[in-house]
Design an enzyme around this catalytic site. Structure first.
Site, PDB file in Angstrom:
ATOM      1  N   ASP A 273     -17.050 -37.329   4.518  1.00  0.00           N
ATOM      2  CA  ASP A 273     -16.949 -38.764   4.803  1.00  0.00           C
ATOM      3  C   ASP A 273     -17.955 -39.205   5.858  1.00  0.00           C
ATOM      4  O   ASP A 273     -17.948 -40.360   6.260  1.00  0.00           O
ATOM      5  CB  ASP A 273     -15.508 -39.106   5.239  1.00  0.00           C
ATOM      6  CG  ASP A 273     -15.044 -38.293   6.440  1.00  0.00           C
ATOM      7  OD1 ASP A 273     -15.652 -37.243   6.734  1.00  0.00           O
ATOM      8  OD2 ASP A 273     -14.061 -38.700   7.080  1.00  0.00           O
TER       9      ASP A 273
ATOM     10  N   LYS B 135      -0.779 -27.381   5.102  1.00  0.00           N
ATOM     11  CA  LYS B 135      -1.424 -26.110   4.743  1.00  0.00           C
ATOM     12  C   LYS B 135      -0.475 -25.203   3.941  1.00  0.00           C
ATOM     13  O   LYS B 135      -0.923 -24.454   3.072  1.00  0.00           O
ATOM     14  CB  LYS B 135      -1.951 -25.415   6.001  1.00  0.00           C
ATOM     15  CG  LYS B 135      -3.067 -26.192   6.709  1.00  0.00           C
ATOM     16  CD  LYS B 135      -4.295 -26.379   5.829  1.00  0.00           C
ATOM     17  CE  LYS B 135      -5.459 -27.005   6.577  1.00  0.00           C
ATOM     18  NZ  LYS B 135      -6.678 -27.141   5.740  1.00  0.00           N
TER      19      LYS B 135
ATOM     20  N   TYR C   3       0.314 -30.738  10.036  1.00  0.00           N
ATOM     21  CA  TYR C   3      -0.758 -29.809   9.665  1.00  0.00           C
ATOM     22  C   TYR C   3      -0.170 -28.560   9.004  1.00  0.00           C
ATOM     23  O   TYR C   3      -0.636 -28.119   7.954  1.00  0.00           O
ATOM     24  CB  TYR C   3      -1.552 -29.446  10.918  1.00  0.00           C
ATOM     25  CG  TYR C   3      -2.764 -28.583  10.662  1.00  0.00           C
ATOM     26  CD1 TYR C   3      -3.938 -29.133  10.171  1.00  0.00           C
ATOM     27  CD2 TYR C   3      -2.731 -27.215  10.914  1.00  0.00           C
ATOM     28  CE1 TYR C   3      -5.057 -28.340   9.932  1.00  0.00           C
ATOM     29  CE2 TYR C   3      -3.843 -26.413  10.683  1.00  0.00           C
ATOM     30  CZ  TYR C   3      -5.009 -26.988  10.194  1.00  0.00           C
ATOM     31  OH  TYR C   3      -6.111 -26.188   9.960  1.00  0.00           O
TER      32      TYR C   3
ATOM     33  N   ASP D 258     -14.842 -39.853   0.510  1.00  0.00           N
ATOM     34  CA  ASP D 258     -13.565 -39.613   1.179  1.00  0.00           C
ATOM     35  C   ASP D 258     -12.671 -38.896   0.170  1.00  0.00           C
ATOM     36  O   ASP D 258     -12.440 -39.425  -0.933  1.00  0.00           O
ATOM     37  CB  ASP D 258     -12.983 -40.979   1.578  1.00  0.00           C
ATOM     38  CG  ASP D 258     -11.653 -40.867   2.308  1.00  0.00           C
ATOM     39  OD1 ASP D 258     -10.945 -39.866   2.127  1.00  0.00           O
ATOM     40  OD2 ASP D 258     -11.324 -41.820   3.048  1.00  0.00           O
ATOM     41  N   VAL D 259     -12.151 -37.725   0.528  1.00  0.00           N
ATOM     42  CA  VAL D 259     -11.377 -36.943  -0.456  1.00  0.00           C
ATOM     43  C   VAL D 259     -10.029 -37.583  -0.795  1.00  0.00           C
ATOM     44  O   VAL D 259      -9.344 -37.123  -1.701  1.00  0.00           O
ATOM     45  CB  VAL D 259     -11.152 -35.478   0.001  1.00  0.00           C
ATOM     46  CG1 VAL D 259     -12.457 -34.716   0.067  1.00  0.00           C
ATOM     47  CG2 VAL D 259     -10.386 -35.397   1.316  1.00  0.00           C
TER      48      VAL D 259
ATOM     49  N   ASN E 272     -12.533 -27.878   1.501  1.00  0.00           N
ATOM     50  CA  ASN E 272     -12.539 -27.526   2.925  1.00  0.00           C
ATOM     51  C   ASN E 272     -12.240 -28.721   3.826  1.00  0.00           C
ATOM     52  O   ASN E 272     -11.830 -28.548   4.976  1.00  0.00           O
ATOM     53  CB  ASN E 272     -13.923 -26.935   3.261  1.00  0.00           C
ATOM     54  CG  ASN E 272     -14.184 -26.863   4.742  1.00  0.00           C
ATOM     55  OD1 ASN E 272     -13.740 -25.941   5.422  1.00  0.00           O
ATOM     56  ND2 ASN E 272     -14.887 -27.851   5.293  1.00  0.00           N
TER      57      ASN E 272
HETATM   58  P1  NAD Z   1     -14.218 -30.023  11.312  1.00  0.00           P
HETATM   59  O1  NAD Z   1     -13.476 -31.171  11.852  1.00  0.00           O
HETATM   60  O2  NAD Z   1     -15.478 -29.603  11.998  1.00  0.00           O
HETATM   61  O3  NAD Z   1     -14.588 -30.277   9.778  1.00  0.00           O
HETATM   62  C1  NAD Z   1     -13.795 -31.023   8.906  1.00  0.00           C
HETATM   63  C2  NAD Z   1     -14.685 -31.591   7.825  1.00  0.00           C
HETATM   64  O4  NAD Z   1     -13.865 -32.361   6.934  1.00  0.00           O
HETATM   65  C3  NAD Z   1     -15.750 -32.558   8.369  1.00  0.00           C
HETATM   66  O5  NAD Z   1     -16.936 -32.395   7.627  1.00  0.00           O
HETATM   67  C4  NAD Z   1     -15.152 -33.920   8.089  1.00  0.00           C
HETATM   68  O6  NAD Z   1     -16.128 -34.944   7.961  1.00  0.00           O
HETATM   69  C5  NAD Z   1     -14.446 -33.637   6.767  1.00  0.00           C
HETATM   70  N1  NAD Z   1     -13.402 -34.606   6.454  1.00  0.00           N
HETATM   71  C6  NAD Z   1     -12.328 -34.963   7.203  1.00  0.00           C
HETATM   72  N2  NAD Z   1     -11.622 -35.914   6.577  1.00  0.00           N
HETATM   73  C7  NAD Z   1     -12.258 -36.155   5.398  1.00  0.00           C
HETATM   74  C8  NAD Z   1     -12.011 -37.039   4.305  1.00  0.00           C
HETATM   75  N3  NAD Z   1     -10.957 -37.869   4.284  1.00  0.00           N
HETATM   76  N4  NAD Z   1     -12.870 -37.011   3.261  1.00  0.00           N
HETATM   77  C9  NAD Z   1     -13.945 -36.198   3.264  1.00  0.00           C
HETATM   78  N5  NAD Z   1     -14.221 -35.347   4.258  1.00  0.00           N
HETATM   79  C10 NAD Z   1     -13.390 -35.332   5.315  1.00  0.00           C
HETATM   80  O7  NAD Z   1     -13.184 -28.833  11.271  1.00  0.00           O
HETATM   81  P2  NAD Z   1     -13.279 -27.308  10.760  1.00  0.00           P
HETATM   82  O8  NAD Z   1     -12.639 -26.498  11.801  1.00  0.00           O
HETATM   83  O9  NAD Z   1     -14.640 -26.943  10.294  1.00  0.00           O
HETATM   84  O10 NAD Z   1     -12.257 -27.379   9.527  1.00  0.00           O
HETATM   85  C11 NAD Z   1     -12.608 -27.102   8.179  1.00  0.00           C
HETATM   86  C12 NAD Z   1     -11.374 -26.619   7.439  1.00  0.00           C
HETATM   87  O11 NAD Z   1     -10.952 -25.372   7.990  1.00  0.00           O
HETATM   88  C13 NAD Z   1     -10.174 -27.570   7.559  1.00  0.00           C
HETATM   89  O12 NAD Z   1      -9.509 -27.643   6.306  1.00  0.00           O
HETATM   90  C14 NAD Z   1      -9.306 -26.887   8.586  1.00  0.00           C
HETATM   91  O13 NAD Z   1      -7.959 -27.234   8.451  1.00  0.00           O
HETATM   92  C15 NAD Z   1      -9.581 -25.426   8.291  1.00  0.00           C
HETATM   93  N6  NAD Z   1      -9.273 -24.512   9.395  1.00  0.00           N
HETATM   94  C16 NAD Z   1     -10.003 -24.539  10.556  1.00  0.00           C
HETATM   95  C17 NAD Z   1      -9.709 -23.620  11.568  1.00  0.00           C
HETATM   96  C18 NAD Z   1     -10.494 -23.579  12.859  1.00  0.00           C
HETATM   97  O14 NAD Z   1     -10.076 -22.847  13.782  1.00  0.00           O
HETATM   98  N7  NAD Z   1     -11.621 -24.251  13.007  1.00  0.00           N
HETATM   99  C19 NAD Z   1      -8.658 -22.706  11.394  1.00  0.00           C
HETATM  100  C20 NAD Z   1      -7.924 -22.736  10.216  1.00  0.00           C
HETATM  101  C21 NAD Z   1      -8.258 -23.626   9.212  1.00  0.00           C
END
Ligand code: NAD
Length: 266
Positions: A37, A159, A155, A62-63, A89
């Site tokens: 997004d 998940k 959250y 936007d997903v 993701n």
């Molecule tokens: P981040 O916030 O850096 O990335 C999230 C991404 O999702 C971004 O590119 C954002 O623009 C996009 N996004 C958010 N809402 C959106 C929407 N409505 N439409 C389209 N895109 C959208 O966070 P991250 O840590 O890189 O997270 C990525 C994935 O990994 C997530 O699903 C998160 O739950 C999962 N995760 C992360 C961690 C961690 O420790 N970083 C741990 C477990 C799981």
């Protein structure tokens, strides 16, 4: 170049874990659609991937909006003629004690993390079915199989839902004769990227709320629970995504794989 003839879509590919996955796929030769997004972020990752020598499309969507995902699919088909891998993701975290987090916030987390995964999957599945092969890789979390720490019920619920959807869809595709479309979830633990290093609100026993950077939070509260005693790198998550995307991984479906330094042992 183990993914040289493949086309991959990575949602939330503009930063953090999604960026690492997009670039890992590019290094394996996959043509890519980087989707999120945030327009400048998808453009920037698409440029990085192009620098690795692969054809790349940047797409703002936007997903939670099925019509935007439909346009994304049309662009991918128009540009590459096929679609082999979807990585769901995109995700958000919004925290709050269940009785205090506004309903709108609780719903938004479910909407992006779970319904967004459903909508993007629904958008691409007919194309994968026409090819009779595909890889759907859902980025869940260890909080998809654990109650979580720190007031994150929306959250955690989202998940758990992503893992349930992963298993149900793998079963449905098998029943319908599309067993070569695999559906798996990756459950990252504490990752040194994205929301893993973002400041988070912490409530003391006396009720005071403070913001602490993710890395400090890990050091103070979570490190001792992780056998490897470290946050993992986004590239380590990307490595598991590459494994699941490989043609020779087609026997793996309906699974949720932890990549968490041993935090959960199942
Ligand atoms: P981040 O916030 O850096 O990335 C999230 C991404 O999702 C971004 O590119 C954002 O623009 C996009 N996004 C958010 N809402 C959106 C929407 N409505 N439409 C389209 N895109 C959208 O966070 P991250 O840590 O890189 O997270 C990525 C994935 O990994 C997530 O699903 C998160 O739950 C999962 N995760 C992360 C961690 C961690 O420790 N970083 C741990 C477990 C799981």
């Amino acid at each position: 170049m183990r993914l040289a003839d493949r086309v991959a879509v990575v949602t939330g590919g503009g930063r953090g874990i999604g960026r690492a996955i997009a670039l890992a796929f590019a290094r394996e030769g996959a043509r890519l659609a980087v989707v999120s997004d945030v327009e400048p972020e998808v453009q920037s990752v698409a440029d990085e991937a192009r620098g690795l020598g692969v054809k790349t499309l940047a797409f703002r969507a936007d997903v939670t909006r099925s019509e935007q995902l439909g346009s994304m699919l049309e662009s991918v088909r128009g540009r590459f003629g096929r679609l082999d891998i979807l990585v769901n993701n995109a995700g958000i975290v919004e925290a709050g004690w269940l009785l205090e987090q506004p309903e709108s916030s609780w719903r938004r987390v479910i909407e992006v993390n779970l319904i967004g995964t459903y909508l993007a999957t629904r958008a691409v599945l007919p194309q994968m079915m026409s090819q009779r092969e595909g890889r759907i890789i859902n980025i869940a979390s260890v909080y998809g199989r654990h109650g979580g720490f720190g007031f994150v019920s929306a959250y955690v619920a989202s998940k758990h839902g992503v893992i349930g959807l992963t298993r149900a869809l793998a079963a449905e595709l098998g029943t319908l004769g599309y067993a070569d479309i695999t559906v798996n979830a990756i459950c990252p633990g504490y990752i040194r990227a994205g929301m893993g290093i973002a400041p988070q609100k912490v409530r003391d026993r006396d009720g005071d709320v403070r913001e602490i950077p993710g890395e400090q939070l890990f050091e103070r509260y979570f490190k001792h629970r992780v056998p490897q005693r470290r946050m993992l790198e986004a590239e380590e998550v990307a490595n598991v995504a590459v494994f699941l995307a490989l043609p020779e991984s087609k026997g793996v479906t309906g699974q949720a794989l932890n990549i968490d330094g041993g935090f959960l042992m199942s």
